[in-house]
Design a protein around this motif. Structure first.
Motif, mmCIF file in Angstrom:
data_model
loop_
_atom_site.group_PDB
_atom_site.id
_atom_site.type_symbol
_atom_site.label_atom_id
_atom_site.label_comp_id
_atom_site.label_asym_id
_atom_site.label_seq_id
_atom_site.Cartn_x
_atom_site.Cartn_y
_atom_site.Cartn_z
ATOM 1 N N ASP A 61 19.874 -25.465 70.323
ATOM 2 C CA ASP A 61 20.287 -24.118 69.951
ATOM 3 C C ASP A 61 21.334 -24.222 68.837
ATOM 4 O O ASP A 61 21.857 -25.303 68.571
ATOM 5 N N LYS A 62 21.673 -23.082 68.255
ATOM 6 C CA LYS A 62 22.652 -23.062 67.167
ATOM 7 C C LYS A 62 24.035 -23.480 67.679
ATOM 8 O O LYS A 62 24.474 -23.001 68.722
ATOM 9 N N TYR A 64 28.240 -24.187 66.429
ATOM 10 C CA TYR A 64 29.173 -23.756 65.385
ATOM 11 C C TYR A 64 30.136 -24.875 65.000
ATOM 12 O O TYR A 64 30.298 -25.850 65.721
ATOM 13 N N TYR A 95 30.028 -27.234 56.841
ATOM 14 C CA TYR A 95 29.005 -27.178 57.894
ATOM 15 C C TYR A 95 28.185 -25.901 57.761
ATOM 16 O O TYR A 95 28.749 -24.801 57.702
ATOM 17 N N ASP A 96 26.881 -26.077 57.679
ATOM 18 C CA ASP A 96 25.980 -24.939 57.588
ATOM 19 C C ASP A 96 25.326 -24.754 58.960
ATOM 20 O O ASP A 96 24.573 -25.625 59.400
ATOM 21 N N GLU A 97 25.652 -23.662 59.607
ATOM 22 C CA GLU A 97 25.173 -23.450 60.983
ATOM 23 C C GLU A 97 23.650 -23.297 61.066
ATOM 24 O O GLU A 97 23.039 -23.664 62.059
ATOM 25 N N ASN A 98 23.056 -22.746 60.018
ATOM 26 C CA ASN A 98 21.603 -22.494 60.057
ATOM 27 C C ASN A 98 20.791 -23.788 59.943
ATOM 28 O O ASN A 98 19.852 -24.012 60.698
ATOM 29 N N SER A 99 21.175 -24.635 58.970
ATOM 30 C CA SER A 99 20.417 -25.887 58.792
ATOM 31 C C SER A 99 20.968 -27.015 59.663
ATOM 32 O O SER A 99 20.291 -28.024 59.881
ATOM 33 N N GLY A 100 22.206 -26.875 60.122
ATOM 34 C CA GLY A 100 22.841 -27.904 60.947
ATOM 35 C C GLY A 100 23.379 -29.075 60.135
ATOM 36 O O GLY A 100 23.744 -30.099 60.692
ATOM 37 N N ARG A 151 18.298 -29.305 50.630
ATOM 38 C CA ARG A 151 17.840 -27.912 50.781
ATOM 39 C C ARG A 151 16.503 -27.699 50.077
ATOM 40 O O ARG A 151 15.680 -26.921 50.489
#
Lengths: 152, 202
Positions: A61-62, A64, A95-100, A151
């Protein structure tokens, strides 16, 4: 008679020359020794540099930024102790929460410790996770470039 | 290369591929994955672990196993069985765990070195909470490394999140057990590959 005198003088000149050379070498050695004694002993201290570790978090899961930072800190202290943690001072700076994907800054002498720690993190905020180190760079600019490449 | 995964399923294989694993040696393989060795998934090999309490039991079990297609690991609980497993050509590696650590004395190390039989240690054992035990493992590892005996490190993963990134394994061995980077890398690449390359696996 004059010839004998000149030969004797020549020999003495040669002997004196070699003697003076020998003494000069010896005095040079003494001079170096005295100089080293007088100089203050200061160990060469290397400037602390930083390394930037690009990683990806594979989680169910996501998760943070704060959770990831806390999990890395906990694992680092568990395996390497508080003193090493203070020295290394790993900081999650991107830190990019969407891509991890993210970047952790660490002291250059403690890069190995951080890389080992990333593999040992198995849970972040009670979610099963894996932190996968991708690349280590010397500048933040290069780390950012690498993240952008991923990306695409 | 991971030489000890408990259960292999589709999701675990996907994660393993992302982490850079090319070959997985699994104790249990899900039925649908058996004949599916495509270029997108890691190569799968079946692992058999024989728990040997004495030599006769070990000989009997080995006789009924196809050692050419499976990765045979012996988990000895007896000194004689450990010695016997060291010089048997059908055995691929000998497993060291917390239960049998006392068997791996100097003589056992010499026998294993002589027959170049790899010692297999799981990461679960290496990161155990018991610090005294970790001290014993450290000394055993040091003596194996100093003798230049082959070493294999595996994860013993049951779920996908129990796998370890290969780089982290090498760095973990370097920082916690003082295993040189080269030997650490060989423990997850060169040494297991040497065994797997002899197997008749499609």
């Amino acid at each position: 008679m004059l010839e004998y005198v000149s030969i004797v003088l020549l020999f003495t000149a040669v002997i004196m020359l070699s003697l003076s050379l020998f003494l000069l070498r010896k005095s040079l050695r003494i001079y170096k020794g005295v100089k080293a004694l007088l100089e203050p002993h200061v160990k060469s201290v290397k400037k602390p540099r930083k390394r930037y570790v690009v990683f990806v978090a594979l989680c169910e899961d996501k998760v943070y930024l704060n959770n990831v930072e806390e999990a890395v800190k906990k694992a680092f202290i568990e395996y390497y102790g508080k003193s090493m943690y203070h020295k290394a001072s790993p900081q999650l700076i991107l830190y990019d929460e969407n891509s991890g994907r993210g970047v952790i800054r660490v002291l250059h002498t403690c890069t190995d410790h951080l890389l080992a720690t990333l593999g040992l993190v198995k849970k972040i905020n009670d979610k099963n996770c894996l932190l996968l180190p991708l690349r280590t760079t010397g500048t933040l600019k290069k780390a950012r470039e690498y993240l952008e490449k991923l990306r695409i | 290369m991971d030489t000890y995964v408990k259960t292999c399923n589709e999701h675990l294989l996907k994660i393993a591929r992302t982490m850079g694993y090319r070959v997985l040696v699994c104790e249990e393989i899900e039925g649908a994955l058996l004949g599916k060795n495509s270029s997108l998934t890691p190569m799968l090999i079946k692992k058999v672990i024989i728990e040997a309490k004495n030599v006769s039991e070990l000989r009997k079990t080995l006789a009924g196993i196809n050692h050419k297609q499976q990765f045979i690991t012996v988990h000895p609980f007896d000194k004689e069985a450990a010695r016997w497993a060291s010089h048997d050509g059908r055995v691929d590696s000998i497993l060291l765990t917390t239960e049998n650590i006392n068997l791996f004395d100097k003589k056992q190390q010499n026998v294993m070195k002589y027959y170049s039989k790899p010692l297999e240690i799981t990461l679960r054992t290496l990161i155990s909470d018991n610090l005294d035990l970790r001290g014993v493992i450290y000394r055993r590892m040091r003596s194996y490394v100093s003798r230049k005996a082959p070493l294999i490190v595996s994860s013993m993963a049951n779920k996908w999140y129990e796998l370890y990134p290969p780089l982290s394994i090498v760095k973990f061995l370097l920082t916690q057990y003082d295993v040189p980077e080269k030997i650490g890398l060989q423990a997850i690449t060169h040494v297991p590959w040497f065994i797997v390359s002899r197997k008749e696996v499609k």
